[in-house]
Scaffold this motif. Structure first.
Motif, short mmCIF file in Angstrom:
data_model
loop_
_atom_site.label_atom_id
_atom_site.label_comp_id
_atom_site.label_asym_id
_atom_site.label_seq_id
_atom_site.Cartn_x
_atom_site.Cartn_y
_atom_site.Cartn_z
N UNK A 1 20.83 -9.09 16.06
CA UNK A 1 20.71 -7.89 16.60
C UNK A 1 19.97 -7.98 17.92
N UNK A 2 19.95 -7.13 18.92
CA UNK A 2 19.70 -7.10 20.16
C UNK A 2 18.00 -6.66 20.11
N UNK A 3 17.50 -7.09 21.19
CA UNK A 3 15.86 -6.65 21.07
C UNK A 3 15.84 -5.21 21.25
N UNK A 4 16.30 -4.37 22.26
CA UNK A 4 16.33 -3.03 22.28
C UNK A 4 16.58 -2.24 20.95
N UNK A 5 17.55 -2.75 20.25
CA UNK A 5 18.03 -2.09 19.02
C UNK A 5 16.94 -2.16 18.15
N UNK A 6 16.43 -3.41 17.90
CA UNK A 6 15.43 -3.83 17.11
C UNK A 6 14.17 -2.76 17.27
N UNK A 102 13.33 -14.37 25.58
CA UNK A 102 13.06 -13.18 24.91
C UNK A 102 11.99 -12.87 24.28
N UNK A 103 10.93 -13.62 23.75
CA UNK A 103 9.89 -13.55 23.09
C UNK A 103 8.49 -13.48 24.02
N UNK A 104 8.98 -13.80 25.11
CA UNK A 104 7.82 -13.54 26.44
C UNK A 104 7.36 -12.42 26.63
N UNK A 105 6.20 -11.96 26.66
CA UNK A 105 5.77 -10.72 27.36
C UNK A 105 5.14 -10.86 28.58
N UNK A 106 5.74 -9.89 29.45
CA UNK A 106 5.10 -10.32 30.97
C UNK A 106 5.43 -8.90 31.58
N UNK A 107 4.99 -8.72 32.74
CA UNK A 107 5.23 -7.32 33.49
C UNK A 107 6.02 -7.63 34.60
#
Length: 191
Positions: A1-6, A102-107
């Motif tokens: 599943x894509x991240x946006x769909x998730x 994909x699992x990295x949060x950044x601005x």
């Protein structure tokens, strides 16, 4: 599943089970990385700009190959029109397209241009092997066959290295850096 769909599924589930819209909006805002959804960058906060992430947290493409198409390089702002070169001054440099993992949060935008990467590609040609072929089997054109110059290799084979002259010339060309792989790639590194 894509991240946006998730993320959308989480937002819908939160709205259904929480009984309110507040959590749904919070989930949607958390998936947004820039000011388009009202998020402001806090220099003292835990998030850094995506483009400032260390190399371990990004995945970058190889330099884009736009051989001979300078207009495409100008349009996109990145890419190589030619590859290779034996001296630093003769090698083109370009930016490459990178993405935060994909699992990295950044601005900011998760996809960005980075660096001053050299337009170099390696296709498995080793200088030492080419030199050994040239010295030991150069009269038969083995060095030219190895480097991809099939026509020259046949000519060298038929004339037995140009009666020895072509053989010596090719050794000198190799040592001075003027005989390189035919496809424009650089010599493989030894490490």
């Amino acid at each position: 599943m894509s991240k946006s769909y998730h993320m959308l599924w989480i937002a819908v589930a939160a709205a259904l089970f929480a009984g309110g819209n507040e959590k749904c909006e919070a989930q949607i805002i958390d998936s947004c990385r820039n000011e388009t959804c009202g998020r402001q960058f806090d220099p003292y906060g835990p998030l850094v700009y995506c483009s400032a992430l260390p190399d371990e947290f990004v995945d970058c493409d190889d330099p884009a190959d736009f051989s001979g198409n300078a207009s495409q390089v100008e349009l996109l702002g990145y890419g190589c029109t030619e590859f290779g070169g034996s001296k630093y001054e003769s090698v083109q440099h370009t930016k490459v397209l990178c993405r935060a993992l994909s699992d990295i949060e950044c601005y900011g935008d998760a996809e960005f241009l980075r660096g001053d990467e050299p337009c170099i590609k390696y296709n498995g040609f080793n200088f030492l092997i080419a030199f050994i072929y040239s010295v030991l089997l150069g009269f038969g054109g083995a060095d030219r066959f190895y480097l991809g110059y099939t026509g020259h290799g046949i000519g060298k084979l038929i004339t037995l290295g140009g009666v020895g002259i072509w053989w010596v010339v090719d050794i000198i060309l190799l040592l001075t850096g003027n005989l390189t792989p035919e496809d424009g790639s650089n010599w493989d590194r030894y490490y």
